[in-house]
Scaffold this motif. Structure first.
Motif, PDB file in Angstrom:
ATOM      1  N   MET A   1       0.731  -1.039  -0.236  1.00  0.00           N
ATOM      2  CA  MET A   1       0.216   0.421  -0.393  1.00  0.00           C
ATOM      3  C   MET A   1       0.492   1.586  -0.290  1.00  0.00           C
ATOM      4  SD  MET A   1      -3.282   0.892   0.334  1.00  0.00           S
ATOM      5  CE  MET A   1      -4.275   2.451   0.029  1.00  0.00           C
ATOM      6  N   ASP A   2       1.665   1.494   0.952  1.00  0.00           N
ATOM      7  CA  ASP A   2       2.569   2.888   0.801  1.00  0.00           C
ATOM      8  C   ASP A   2       3.292   2.546  -0.252  1.00  0.00           C
ATOM      9  OD1 ASP A   2       2.002   2.802   3.335  1.00  0.00           O
ATOM     10  OD2 ASP A   2       3.714   1.401   4.250  1.00  0.00           O
ATOM     11  N   ALA A   3       4.213   1.686  -0.814  1.00  0.00           N
ATOM     12  CA  ALA A   3       4.919   1.526  -2.454  1.00  0.00           C
ATOM     13  C   ALA A   3       3.775   2.311  -3.160  1.00  0.00           C
ATOM     14  CB  ALA A   3       5.402   0.320  -2.745  1.00  0.00           C
ATOM     15  N   ALA A   4       2.694   1.999  -3.557  1.00  0.00           N
ATOM     16  CA  ALA A   4       1.087   2.804  -4.122  1.00  0.00           C
ATOM     17  C   ALA A   4       1.363   3.781  -4.598  1.00  0.00           C
ATOM     18  CB  ALA A   4       0.369   1.796  -4.045  1.00  0.00           C
ATOM     19  N   LEU A   5       1.510   4.702  -3.645  1.00  0.00           N
ATOM     20  CA  LEU A   5       1.406   5.860  -2.595  1.00  0.00           C
ATOM     21  C   LEU A   5       1.833   6.745  -4.009  1.00  0.00           C
ATOM     22  CD1 LEU A   5       0.381   6.288   0.827  1.00  0.00           C
ATOM     23  CD2 LEU A   5      -1.579   6.479  -1.499  1.00  0.00           C
ATOM     24  N   PRO A   6       3.268   6.825  -3.821  1.00  0.00           N
ATOM     25  CA  PRO A   6       3.913   7.854  -4.811  1.00  0.00           C
ATOM     26  C   PRO A   6       4.466   7.285  -6.534  1.00  0.00           C
ATOM     27  CG  PRO A   6       5.840   6.572  -3.064  1.00  0.00           C
ATOM     28  CD  PRO A   6       4.075   5.769  -2.977  1.00  0.00           C
ATOM     29  N   ARG A   7       3.822   6.148  -6.417  1.00  0.00           N
ATOM     30  CA  ARG A   7       3.283   6.107  -8.265  1.00  0.00           C
ATOM     31  C   ARG A   7       1.302   6.415  -8.488  1.00  0.00           C
ATOM     32  NH1 ARG A   7       4.254   5.409 -12.860  1.00  0.00           N
ATOM     33  NH2 ARG A   7       2.684   4.442 -14.293  1.00  0.00           N
ATOM     34  N   LEU A   8       0.891   6.629  -7.541  1.00  0.00           N
ATOM     35  CA  LEU A   8      -0.164   7.371  -7.570  1.00  0.00           C
ATOM     36  C   LEU A   8      -0.017   8.295  -7.482  1.00  0.00           C
ATOM     37  CD1 LEU A   8      -3.316   6.889  -7.792  1.00  0.00           C
ATOM     38  CD2 LEU A   8      -3.797   7.492  -4.722  1.00  0.00           C
ATOM     39  N   ARG A   9       1.140   9.075  -6.911  1.00  0.00           N
ATOM     40  CA  ARG A   9       1.305  10.650  -6.959  1.00  0.00           C
ATOM     41  C   ARG A   9       1.712  10.977  -8.523  1.00  0.00           C
ATOM     42  NH1 ARG A   9       2.248  10.492  -1.422  1.00  0.00           N
ATOM     43  NH2 ARG A   9       3.776  10.076  -1.962  1.00  0.00           N
ATOM     44  N   GLU A  10       2.865   9.839  -8.736  1.00  0.00           N
ATOM     45  CA  GLU A  10       3.295  10.437  -9.909  1.00  0.00           C
ATOM     46  C   GLU A  10       2.553  10.654 -11.307  1.00  0.00           C
ATOM     47  OE1 GLU A  10       6.131   8.504 -12.939  1.00  0.00           O
ATOM     48  OE2 GLU A  10       6.243   7.972 -10.893  1.00  0.00           O
ATOM     49  N   LEU A  11       1.253   9.561 -10.855  1.00  0.00           N
ATOM     50  CA  LEU A  11       0.055   9.086 -12.256  1.00  0.00           C
ATOM     51  C   LEU A  11      -0.756  10.419 -12.012  1.00  0.00           C
ATOM     52  CD1 LEU A  11      -0.911   7.387 -14.152  1.00  0.00           C
ATOM     53  CD2 LEU A  11      -2.405   6.617 -12.279  1.00  0.00           C
ATOM     54  N   LEU A  12      -1.018  10.771 -11.064  1.00  0.00           N
ATOM     55  CA  LEU A  12      -1.886  12.193 -10.700  1.00  0.00           C
ATOM     56  C   LEU A  12      -1.511  13.628 -11.578  1.00  0.00           C
ATOM     57  CD1 LEU A  12      -3.673  11.705  -7.199  1.00  0.00           C
ATOM     58  CD2 LEU A  12      -4.170  11.729  -9.164  1.00  0.00           C
ATOM     59  N   LEU A  13       0.293  13.511 -11.171  1.00  0.00           N
ATOM     60  CA  LEU A  13       0.926  14.768 -11.916  1.00  0.00           C
ATOM     61  C   LEU A  13       1.154  14.937 -13.303  1.00  0.00           C
ATOM     62  CD1 LEU A  13       2.677  16.464 -11.126  1.00  0.00           C
ATOM     63  CD2 LEU A  13       4.601  15.684 -10.113  1.00  0.00           C
ATOM     64  N   GLN A  14       1.381  13.232 -13.520  1.00  0.00           N
ATOM     65  CA  GLN A  14       1.088  13.330 -14.955  1.00  0.00           C
ATOM     66  C   GLN A  14       0.162  13.717 -16.060  1.00  0.00           C
ATOM     67  OE1 GLN A  14       2.561   9.021 -15.605  1.00  0.00           O
ATOM     68  NE2 GLN A  14       4.755   9.566 -15.456  1.00  0.00           N
ATOM     69  N   LEU A  15      -1.496  13.172 -15.091  1.00  0.00           N
ATOM     70  CA  LEU A  15      -2.894  13.661 -15.486  1.00  0.00           C
ATOM     71  C   LEU A  15      -2.290  15.489 -15.833  1.00  0.00           C
ATOM     72  CD1 LEU A  15      -4.621  11.221 -14.355  1.00  0.00           C
ATOM     73  CD2 LEU A  15      -4.487  10.882 -16.493  1.00  0.00           C
ATOM     74  N   LEU A  16      -2.116  15.845 -14.533  1.00  0.00           N
ATOM     75  CA  LEU A  16      -2.447  17.096 -14.655  1.00  0.00           C
ATOM     76  C   LEU A  16      -1.424  17.935 -15.445  1.00  0.00           C
ATOM     77  CD1 LEU A  16      -2.957  19.296 -13.056  1.00  0.00           C
ATOM     78  CD2 LEU A  16      -1.711  19.483 -11.186  1.00  0.00           C
ATOM     79  N   MET A  17      -0.510  17.658 -15.666  1.00  0.00           N
ATOM     80  CA  MET A  17       0.282  17.922 -16.743  1.00  0.00           C
ATOM     81  C   MET A  17      -0.291  17.843 -18.061  1.00  0.00           C
ATOM     82  SD  MET A  17       4.437  17.033 -15.444  1.00  0.00           S
ATOM     83  CE  MET A  17       5.046  17.656 -16.997  1.00  0.00           C
TER      84      MET A  17
END
Length: 571
Positions: free
Chosen positions: A1-17
């Motif tokens: 679960m903890d390892a998935a959070l950075p990946r989720l944040r990265e994905l959201l940042l990519q979507l925002l960009m």
């Protein structure tokens, strides 16, 4: 679960960009295509104000409407039309005369505009044919009526509802309603006389526009549902009622939704207030709809036609009226709200303008009073009795009618906008007869403010001349064909224009011989803290030497400070 959070944040940042890059790409694409469209129009030989590839005509908008030099910064945008035409040489240095079709590139603040200041050219999209409403007009009233109202309908649906409503505003039906209009006008006159001083003295200052708005609201409710909602007699704020709901909702309308207004458009607070206003209006109107539906089934005759009666009228080919559910009920409610909304602001402000104009021109006021003496007798109190006996007398006042029309010419409240299209090109434009003016992707803005002030169309255009409306054909003062655009023109002209004229004439008949008005602006400024007794150089706003002018609002332009006045009883 903890390892998935950075990946989720990265994905959201990519979507925002990605979304940001896409948005910027679209912005620059629109910027380039809009600016190049205007460059192509210029290359076709069409008249064009100096145009910036970066800013378009936004500099002119800022100069003429947003921050006009030497003019009040809160004045209504409609004044821009007249200033653009009057100072045409500065705005069109390469032209030999003022163009009557003016392109304006206001992107991204608004849509692209085509301002038309010639009545014959305007008839090409207002009469032959009548172009559809622009999307901004529809968006404007959508939050309140869901575009199921006569204001924003188009096509066959509009034709059906216009045909239903027309009988309500026939000359015969308006005269049948005159006793009820008189009843509301008597309340209005009584409220004004109550504000007069004793023994012929001036009373205290009050704001005339608010009383006029309450008057016209109650009159349009009579026309719409056959009953007054008592806006004139119920103190504002005592309860949340129809008048207050309409006033609140009208402040939330947005004409053109763009990148700068999108947050206001989706604001939760705004949408909650719109929902609340709709709910109040719908709950208030439903009992009248249900009652009228019962009357319709019983074929009970009514003394005159109302909007609610015609809205519930069913096709003669159908044995039963449609059920009051779903879209049919929504449409009936929307039509009622649309008529109430559109039917009171403009008439109220126009009545205030007429009173203002007559104060400035006492010779016209005396001529009008003399006409009232001749038609109704010298005792002002007898006018109501005479009108009850013969309602048609309200149409036997040529000079008073001239006062009203001249007021509407000099002080128009609203202007008409229509949708340009690929198939609609403006031709036979004076001075440019060999050229065709495309309108695709643009808003056609009827230049009522400019048309009605053109010296070549209206001799003594800046003067208040009621006599021009009774001048015979051939007289230099004779009004030009289709020159008065206050009520628009063509099939989509204001359906209630005769009712508005009747209200204004009746108001002048019942007021002009009973009271005198004055506008004590200096005293008003002191009350508002704008100047003290010993201040000589107070900063005040005025339009071309007149303290009264139209100010910007989300809907119909209102009048500065609500028209502060004093009254005294005439002896």
């Amino acid at each position: 679960m903890d390892a998935a959070l950075p990946r989720l944040r990265e994905l959201l940042l990519q979507l925002l960009m990605g979304a940001s890059i896409t948005g910027l790409a679209y912005f620059f694409y629109r910027w380039y295509t809009v600016r190049m469209k205007f460059r192509r129009l210029k290359a076709m030989g069409l008249p064009m104000m100096p145009h910036s590839m970066l800013w378009g005509h936004l500099g002119k908008l800022f100069e003429l409407a947003i921050n006009p030099k030497g003019l009040p910064d809160d004045m209504a945008i409609n004044y821009m039309q007249w200033h653009l035409v009057r100072d045409w040489k500065r705005h069109f240095p390469d032209e030999e005369h003022c163009p009557h079709v003016i392109y304006m590139d206001w992107w991204p603040l608004s849509v692209s505009y085509v301002l038309v200041t010639d009545p014959a050219v305007a008839s090409q999209y207002m009469q032959h044919p009548s172009a559809p409403k622009i999307i901004a007009d529809k968006n404007f009233v959508y939050p309140f009526t869901r575009n199921l109202d006569l204001i924003s309908m188009d096509g066959d649906e509009w034709k059906e509802w216009r045909a239903r409503a027309n009988p309500c505003f026939s000359a015969r039906n308006i005269l049948a309603q005159l006793p009820e209009i008189i009843e509301e006008m008597q309340i209005f006159v009584g409220l004004i006389k109550d504000r007069a001083g004793k023994n012929g003295a001036w009373g205290d200052i009050f704001q005339l526009e608010e009383l006029a708005l309450n008057l016209t609201f109650d009159i349009v409710c009579r026309t719409t549902v056959g009953a007054s909602f008592g806006a004139q007699v119920t103190p504002k704020g005592s309860q949340w009622g129809m008048r207050e709901a309409f006033e609140d909702v009208s402040q939330l309308f947005i004409f053109d939704v763009n990148m700068f207004s999108v947050w206001s458009y989706i604001s939760p607070i705004r949408n909650y207030r719109l929902w609340r206003g709709r709910r109040i209006a719908d709950r208030t109107l439903m009992p009248f709809i249900e009652r009228q539906a019962k009357l319709a089934r019983g074929e009970e005759p009514s003394p005159h036609k109302t909007i609610i009666e015609t809205a519930l009228k069913h096709d003669k080919r159908s044995a039963q009226p449609p059920k009051l559910v779903g879209r049919h009920l929504e449409t009936v409610l929307a039509q009622l709200k649309g008529f109430i909304f559109a039917g009171h602001d403009t008439t109220a402000t126009s009545l205030c303008w007429a009173i203002h104009a007559l104060q400035k021109h006492p010779e016209a006021l005396e001529k009008m009073r003399a006409e009232h003496d001749a038609v109704f007798g010298p005792d002002p109190r007898m006018a109501v009795q005479r009108l009850h006996q013969d309602p048609a007398l309200i149409n036997s006042l040529p000079y008073t009618t001239g006062v009203v029309k001249e007021t509407l010419r000099l002080y128009p409240s609203v202007v008409t906008s229509r949708k340009g299209s690929k198939d609609l090109n403006l031709v036979n434009v004076p001075g440019y007869e060999g050229l065709s003016f495309p309108t695709e992707g643009m808003m056609l803005w009827d230049g009522a403010q400019a048309i009605q002030m053109r010296e070549d169309l209206w001799p003594r255009a800046a003067e208040f001349v009621p006599e021009r409306w009774s001048a015979p054909a051939g007289d230099p003062l004779y009004p030009p064909k289709d020159g008065l655009h206050t009520f628009s023109a063509g099939p989509r002209s204001c359906i209630a224009k005769d009712l508005a004229m009747t209200e204004m004439k009746l108001g002048l008949v019942m007021l002009s011989r009973e009271v005198d008005f004055t506008e004590p602006w200096d005293e008003w400024d002191r009350q508002q803290g704008r100047m003290s007794e010993d201040t000589k150089g107070a900063v005040v706003r005025e339009y071309e030497g007149d303290r009264l002018y139209q100010v910007r609002t989300p809907t119909v332009p209102r009048l500065k400070d609500g028209v502060p006045v004093k009254v005294r009883l005439r002896q």
